[in-house]
Enzyme design. Structure first.
Site, PDB file in Angstrom:
ATOM      1  N   ASP A 336       0.864  -1.185   0.000  1.00 52.35           N
ATOM      2  CA  ASP A 336       0.000   0.000   0.000  1.00 52.35           C
ATOM      3  C   ASP A 336       0.895   1.228   0.000  1.00 52.35           C
ATOM      4  O   ASP A 336       2.123   1.101  -0.063  1.00 52.35           O
ATOM      5  CB  ASP A 336      -0.913  -0.021   1.236  1.00 52.35           C
ATOM      6  CG  ASP A 336      -0.150   0.198   2.547  1.00 52.35           C
ATOM      7  OD1 ASP A 336       1.096   0.263   2.519  1.00 52.35           O
ATOM      8  OD2 ASP A 336      -0.800   0.294   3.596  1.00 52.35           O
ATOM      9  N   ASP A 338       1.409   4.768   2.347  1.00 52.14           N
ATOM     10  CA  ASP A 338       1.010   5.369   3.627  1.00 52.14           C
ATOM     11  C   ASP A 338       1.393   6.847   3.665  1.00 52.14           C
ATOM     12  O   ASP A 338       2.515   7.214   3.307  1.00 52.14           O
ATOM     13  CB  ASP A 338       1.724   4.646   4.782  1.00 52.14           C
ATOM     14  CG  ASP A 338       1.541   3.147   4.737  1.00 52.14           C
ATOM     15  OD1 ASP A 338       0.497   2.663   5.178  1.00 52.14           O
ATOM     16  OD2 ASP A 338       2.456   2.442   4.228  1.00 52.14           O
ATOM     17  N   ASP A 426      -3.239   4.278   2.889  1.00 57.54           N
ATOM     18  CA  ASP A 426      -3.570   4.589   4.283  1.00 57.54           C
ATOM     19  C   ASP A 426      -3.240   6.047   4.562  1.00 57.54           C
ATOM     20  O   ASP A 426      -2.167   6.526   4.181  1.00 57.54           O
ATOM     21  CB  ASP A 426      -2.737   3.720   5.253  1.00 57.54           C
ATOM     22  CG  ASP A 426      -3.188   2.265   5.260  1.00 57.54           C
ATOM     23  OD1 ASP A 426      -4.335   1.988   4.848  1.00 57.54           O
ATOM     24  OD2 ASP A 426      -2.388   1.412   5.689  1.00 57.54           O
TER      25      ASP A 426
HETATM   26  N1  CTP Z   1       0.972   1.150  11.517  1.00 57.86           N
HETATM   27  C1  CTP Z   1       0.475   1.581  12.718  1.00 57.86           C
HETATM   28  N2  CTP Z   1      -0.860   1.514  12.974  1.00 57.86           N
HETATM   29  C2  CTP Z   1      -1.700   1.007  12.041  1.00 57.86           C
HETATM   30  C3  CTP Z   1      -1.203   0.574  10.804  1.00 57.86           C
HETATM   31  C4  CTP Z   1       0.145   0.650  10.580  1.00 57.86           C
HETATM   32  O1  CTP Z   1       1.240   2.038  13.546  1.00 57.86           O
HETATM   33  N3  CTP Z   1      -2.990   0.963  12.309  1.00 57.86           N
HETATM   34  C5  CTP Z   1       2.392   1.245  11.266  1.00 57.86           C
HETATM   35  C6  CTP Z   1       3.037  -0.112  11.263  1.00 57.86           C
HETATM   36  O2  CTP Z   1       3.657  -0.384  12.489  1.00 57.86           O
HETATM   37  C7  CTP Z   1       4.052  -0.007  10.175  1.00 57.86           C
HETATM   38  C8  CTP Z   1       3.664   1.221   9.361  1.00 57.86           C
HETATM   39  O3  CTP Z   1       2.562   1.797  10.011  1.00 57.86           O
HETATM   40  O4  CTP Z   1       5.316   0.207  10.755  1.00 57.86           O
HETATM   41  C9  CTP Z   1       3.335   0.883   7.957  1.00 57.86           C
HETATM   42  O5  CTP Z   1       2.430  -0.198   7.905  1.00 57.86           O
HETATM   43  P1  CTP Z   1       2.198  -1.067   6.610  1.00 57.86           P
HETATM   44  O6  CTP Z   1       1.691  -0.219   5.507  1.00 57.86           O
HETATM   45  O7  CTP Z   1       1.350  -2.205   7.013  1.00 57.86           O
HETATM   46  O8  CTP Z   1       3.618  -1.672   6.309  1.00 57.86           O
HETATM   47  P2  CTP Z   1       4.834  -1.124   5.440  1.00 57.86           P
HETATM   48  O9  CTP Z   1       6.016  -1.149   6.318  1.00 57.86           O
HETATM   49  O10 CTP Z   1       4.499   0.178   4.800  1.00 57.86           O
HETATM   50  O11 CTP Z   1       5.029  -2.258   4.362  1.00 57.86           O
HETATM   51  P3  CTP Z   1       4.309  -2.364   2.934  1.00 57.86           P
HETATM   52  O12 CTP Z   1       5.312  -1.863   1.972  1.00 57.86           O
HETATM   53  O13 CTP Z   1       4.005  -3.807   2.754  1.00 57.86           O
HETATM   54  O14 CTP Z   1       3.067  -1.539   2.969  1.00 57.86           O
HETATM   55 MN    MN Z   2       2.706   0.433   3.710  1.00 54.34          MN
HETATM   56 MN    MN Z   3      -0.316   0.707   5.537  1.00 51.75          MN
END
Ligand code: CTP
Ligand code: MN
Ligand code: MN
Length: 502
Positions: A336, A338, A426
């Site tokens: 995703d 963020d 997100d």
């Molecule tokens: N996070 C958080 N609270 C949430 C969702 C996510 O604190 N409700 C934090 C997670 O701990 C993570 C970061 O946001 O460190 C990013 O989450 P995520 O998008 O799931 O992972 P990524 O590290 O961005 O990996 P990816 O590339 O797969 O998205």
């Molecule tokens: Mn992510």
């Molecule tokens: Mn995320």
């Protein structure tokens, strides 16, 4: 789960002695203090045999195997970094004392008929960053048990091991065995931080977080190129089904397990089952499954950054938008994208997220939105139990991204020329005085965050989460406007976002 060690221990490779090798191994030795080893890598075996014979005929000791007895290692490898990566994975104790030399030292010595003094021009310099430079003033590099004291880039030199550990961790997670799950996640994280590849088990001796089980798996992989335990898991029906179900947006291990226990094994099983009620998130998850299960590229993440930035500017000229998550850590692909969005003036962020959602809706690119209003209340802090979710306003979106908006076009677009794809996004919206904590918390990685909190609690008697840092000794909150402030409060060397891929 863990099957008995049917695997024999790794034996030191013994080279069969060729007739040349036995010639004057010790007779005629003129230089007792110098023990040469010629690295076969890049040199090739026949040239190595020839040079070995030549050196021995001139009274040099040439060791067949690379061990701690060797004083002079000669290599024809032109890439210093890959040579050093290899050397560091060999588990040598004496490596810091050895001369790692290019062929010039060897030819000079042959010409002179004696080992010439080592000069700078003979040395193959170690260009690799030393491990945990930040935390160890001594030249002996030790690896911290905390990911927040290690530098972990996206370059993983030990993928064969960490992939295996991640399968094991996930399998334990599916079986709700938190302890071993975390142990394998920690082990994987330690190996990811190494600037070299582990070549033999001896190289792991001084590493933290590697238990018996982890080492047994590594031993199998070193010897057979694969782990039988991992292969067994990968072919296990329950594991495969849970892996499939949890790959759907909105389906966690709990729901996956529930479906599995009801005898469901495939997506069509689920969609055909009338008694299953999918929530809105899961419905969208299935609807856009093909798109959102495909990795998001950096170019696509950048395009979404532009789209959201423009949308924010329609609402206000005074906003802060920052990329966070995996892409902030420099990853090339993510599941995703963020973002953090807030206002420079405290309290003005209140309606920002809902206005932004409205704007994306008006643009016709909002395919799904789950909005969670803020439940943040400073008076309820500090929280002693870490909660999976923070209390900031946030939304989980699926957005429509046009091919034309992406530099170089959509990543991995299917045949048939789709002009758009769905992408998971997100957004989190903390008040500005919480910005640094939210940015640190959302940048990840998950393992890095876990260890930051663990370090704070265990080493500093402090409580850290996405909202605040509380000092239990002083009984007060510690203010921070940047991530650097938080690292400083914790007495940690600053780790850049791209070094947090723990
Ligand atoms: N996070 C958080 N609270 C949430 C969702 C996510 O604190 N409700 C934090 C997670 O701990 C993570 C970061 O946001 O460190 C990013 O989450 P995520 O998008 O799931 O992972 P990524 O590290 O961005 O990996 P990816 O590339 O797969 O998205
Ligand atoms: Mn992510
Ligand atoms: Mn995320």
């Amino acid at each position: 789960m863990f099957h008995s060690p049917i695997v024999p221990r790794v034996r030191k490779r013994k080279r069969s002695k060729s007739p040349e090798a036995s010639i004057s191994r010790h007779e005629g030795v003129k230089f007792e203090d110098v023990r040469v080893h010629l690295l076969e890598r890049k040199m090739g075996s026949s040239r190595r045999r020839f040079l070995t014979h030549l050196a021995r005929s001139k009274g040099f000791i040439v060791e067949d195997t690379l061990s701690d007895a060797v004083t002079h290692v000669v290599s024809e490898e032109s890439q210093a970094s890959s040579l050093w990566k290899w050397l560091k994975g060999c588990g040598l104790k004496n490596l810091p004392m050895m001369h790692i030399l290019n062929i010039i030292w060897f030819t000079d010595s042959m010409r002179e008929g004696r080992p010439v003094a080592v000069e700078t021009r003979h040395l193959i310099q170690d260009t690799l960053p030393t491990m945990a430079e930040a935390t160890t003033p001594t030249p002996v590099a030790t690896v911290s048990q905390y990911a927040c004291q290690r530098q972990t880039t996206t370059e993983n030199n030990n993928k064969i091991f960490t992939d295996a550990f991640e399968v094991l961790a996930e399998s334990y997670e599916f079986n709700e065995m938190e302890g071993p799950c975390l142990a394998f996640r920690r082990a994987a994280s330690v190996l990811k931080s190494l600037p070299w590849a582990v070549q033999c088990l001896g190289a792991t001796e001084d590493l933290p977080c590697l238990g018996e089980h982890s080492k047994a798996v590594m031993e199998e992989i070193l010897q057979y190129g694969r782990s039988f335990e991992v292969e067994k898991i990968l072919s296990d029906e329950r594991y495969q089904t849970l892996k499939l179900f949890t790959s759907v947006f909105g389906v966690g291990p709990k729901t996956g397990e529930k479906w599995y226990r009801r005898g469901l094994r495939s997506f069509s099983d689920i969609l055909a089952e009338p008694s299953i009620h999918l929530n809105r998130m899961q419905q969208s998850g299935f609807l856009h499954y093909g798109d959102i299960s495909r990795a998001v590229s950096k170019a696509e993440a950048q395009a979404l950054g532009n789209i959201i930035d423009e949308a924010v500017h329609v609402i206000t000229t005074d906003a802060i938008l920052a990329l966070t998550g995996g892409f902030r850590r420099g990853k090339e692909f993510g599941h995703d994208v963020d973002f953090i969005v807030t206002t420079p003036e405290l309290g003005k962020e209140g309606h920002l997220l809902t206005s932004l959602i409205d704007q994306l809706e008006q643009e016709g690119i909002l395919l799904f939105c789950e909005h969670q209003a803020s439940t943040f209340d400073m008076s309820k802090l500090p929280s002693h139990r870490f909660e999976a979710m923070d209390h900031f306003a946030k939304c989980f979106l699926i957005l429509r991204l046009e091919n034309s908006q992406v530099v170089g076009g959509l990543h991995d677009a299917e045949e048939g020329g789709r002009s758009w794809r769905a992408v998971r996004v997100d957004l989190v919206s903390p008040p500005i005085d919480r910005y640094a904590f939210a940015l640190l918390g959302w940048t990840g990685s998950r393992q890095f965050e876990r260890d930051l909190r663990r370090f704070a609690r265990m080493e500093r008697r402090m409580l850290l989460d996405n909202h605040a840092l509380f000092d239990k000794t002083k009984k007060e909150f510690l203010a921070a406007t940047t991530e650097k402030d938080i690292f400083a409060h914790l007495g940690l060397e600053y780790i850049e976002p791209w070094q947090r891929n723990a």
